[in-house]
Design a protein around this motif. Structure first.
Motif, PDB file in Angstrom:
ATOM      1  N   VAL A  38       0.836  -1.207   0.000  1.00  0.00           N
ATOM      2  CA  VAL A  38       0.000   0.000   0.000  1.00  0.00           C
ATOM      3  C   VAL A  38       0.868   1.253   0.000  1.00  0.00           C
ATOM      4  N   PHE A  39       1.978   1.209   0.739  1.00  0.00           N
ATOM      5  CA  PHE A  39       2.903   2.349   0.775  1.00  0.00           C
ATOM      6  C   PHE A  39       3.470   2.638  -0.613  1.00  0.00           C
ATOM      7  N   GLU A  53       0.734   4.107  -2.815  1.00  0.00           N
ATOM      8  CA  GLU A  53       0.488   5.517  -2.517  1.00  0.00           C
ATOM      9  C   GLU A  53       1.559   6.398  -3.165  1.00  0.00           C
ATOM     10  N   ASP A  62       0.856   9.295  -5.993  1.00  0.00           N
ATOM     11  CA  ASP A  62       1.312  10.671  -5.777  1.00  0.00           C
ATOM     12  C   ASP A  62       2.180  11.148  -6.932  1.00  0.00           C
ATOM     13  N   VAL A  95      -9.181  11.994  -1.255  1.00  0.00           N
ATOM     14  CA  VAL A  95      -9.076  10.694  -0.601  1.00  0.00           C
ATOM     15  C   VAL A  95     -10.246   9.797  -0.974  1.00  0.00           C
ATOM     16  N   ASN A 120      -8.518   7.954  -6.255  1.00  0.00           N
ATOM     17  CA  ASN A 120      -8.009   7.143  -5.147  1.00  0.00           C
ATOM     18  C   ASN A 120      -8.615   5.741  -5.133  1.00  0.00           C
ATOM     19  N   VAL A 138      -6.437   2.763  -3.843  1.00  0.00           N
ATOM     20  CA  VAL A 138      -6.298   2.653  -2.390  1.00  0.00           C
ATOM     21  C   VAL A 138      -7.569   2.071  -1.774  1.00  0.00           C
ATOM     22  N   ILE A 169      -3.422   1.548   6.852  1.00  0.00           N
ATOM     23  CA  ILE A 169      -3.803   2.187   5.584  1.00  0.00           C
ATOM     24  C   ILE A 169      -4.116   3.656   5.806  1.00  0.00           C
ATOM     25  N   ILE A 181      -0.883   5.631   6.184  1.00  0.00           N
ATOM     26  CA  ILE A 181      -0.127   5.739   4.936  1.00  0.00           C
ATOM     27  C   ILE A 181      -0.824   6.635   3.921  1.00  0.00           C
ATOM     28  N   THR A 182      -2.132   6.482   3.801  1.00  0.00           N
ATOM     29  CA  THR A 182      -2.875   7.136   2.715  1.00  0.00           C
ATOM     30  C   THR A 182      -3.868   8.189   3.183  1.00  0.00           C
ATOM     31  N   PHE A 221      -6.855   7.378   4.034  1.00  0.00           N
ATOM     32  CA  PHE A 221      -8.182   6.875   3.680  1.00  0.00           C
ATOM     33  C   PHE A 221      -8.759   6.048   4.823  1.00  0.00           C
TER      34      PHE A 221
END
Length: 290
Positions: free
Chosen positions: A39-40, A43, A47, A60, A65, A68, A144, A147-148, A150
């Motif tokens: 997931v990192f 993201e 970006d 988000v 998105n 994600v 999550i 990191i995001t 969301f």
């Protein structure tokens, strides 16, 4: 009830003594680290694409998105699936294992009824399985979010439905443990789980193709084994509006995600089903000839 709680405590100690908890923690930490690292990296890729497109950022809960959102959804599906595996594998020999090894002969000689023994086994293993799934689900969604940024719209109701599914699977496995051998019990519960999953697929195909027959078959399978219906209900609470709108356009063609909230009757039936399974297990083992 005191005796049942004592058996539940002994079941918890047994799980710790067999290093089940330690192994689970290590494997779960590896799973979470592996998934959250993915997931990192996702993201970071999103970006970078946003910057290349000249955007300052992305919403988000917007369509940009989606990746994600799907990562969070599939991550929770994996948590649900791991919870089912945990419930079956940890409970498959709850009663039959002691009977086959001869340990049960010494246990039932104590001042405790067979019904209390079964109830205590179910309470102990349910506590382990439910706490495990709750912690893993919270850790995944929390990671999550960090990191995001969301967060699913309604994570608590979603997690509650998943925990109800785990409780039901544990109850059915305990019931099977009073009826069959350990191996036969494990196979039987997985077949039931597969029937519930098949019901979800049939229901999705029936909805997409407007086939009343397939829709009815899906409902029958979900009634026989409501675990997949509970997951679909949980997945609905995890979806932002953009995902729900996509589900409406495809008329629920995705068998992994629910396009509508779960009916309250199905939730009540799943809870009653679990209770009935435990009561039948208590009755069955009380009259069983050892």
């Amino acid at each position: 009830m005191h005796n049942a709680l004592l058996i539940a405590e002994l079941s918890l100690r047994e799980a710790v003594r067999k290093r089940l908890v330690v192994v689970l923690l290590l494997l779960t930490a590896a799973f979470l680290g592996f998934y959250l690292y993915g997931v990192f990296r996702l993201e970071g890729t999103l970006d970078q694409r946003a910057r290349e497109a000249g955007l300052d950022g992305r919403s988000v809960n917007g369509a940009a998105n989606l990746s994600v959102m799907y990562a969070a959804m599939f991550g929770m599906y994996l948590v649900y699936f791991l919870g089912v595996l945990m419930a079956v594998l940890s409970t498959v020999g709850a009663v039959s294992g002691d009977v086959e090894s001869g340990v049960m002969q010494s246990v039932i000689a104590r001042p405790i009824s067979r019904a209390q023994l079964v109830l205590g086994r179910w309470l102990g293993f349910t506590a382990v399985n439910v706490v495990y799934v709750a912690l893993v689900g919270a850790a995944l969604l929390g990671g999550i979010f960090l990191i995001t940024g969301f967060v699913p719209p309604a994570p608590l109701p979603a997690l509650a439905l998943i925990l109800l599914a785990i409780t039901l699977v544990t109850a059915l496995t305990v019931l099977g443990s009073t009826l069959f051998t350990t191996l036969a019990n494990g196979i039987g519960v997985f077949v039931l789980y597969g029937a519930g999953f098949a019901g979800g697929i049939l229901g999705s195909i029936g909805t997409f193709a407007a086939s009343p027959t397939l829709t009815t078959l899906g409902k029958v399978a979900n009634t026989l084994m409501p675990t997949n219906a509970l997951w679909l209900g949980a997945s609905y609470h995890l979806q932002p509006d953009v995902l729900r709108q996509m589900g409406e356009m495809t008329r629920g063609a995705n068998p992994f995600f629910g396009g509508a909230p779960l009916a309250s009757g199905m939730i009540v039936w799943a809870a009653v089903y679990a209770l009935l399974a435990v009561l039948v297990a208590m009755w069955q083992f009380s009259r069983r000839d050892l």
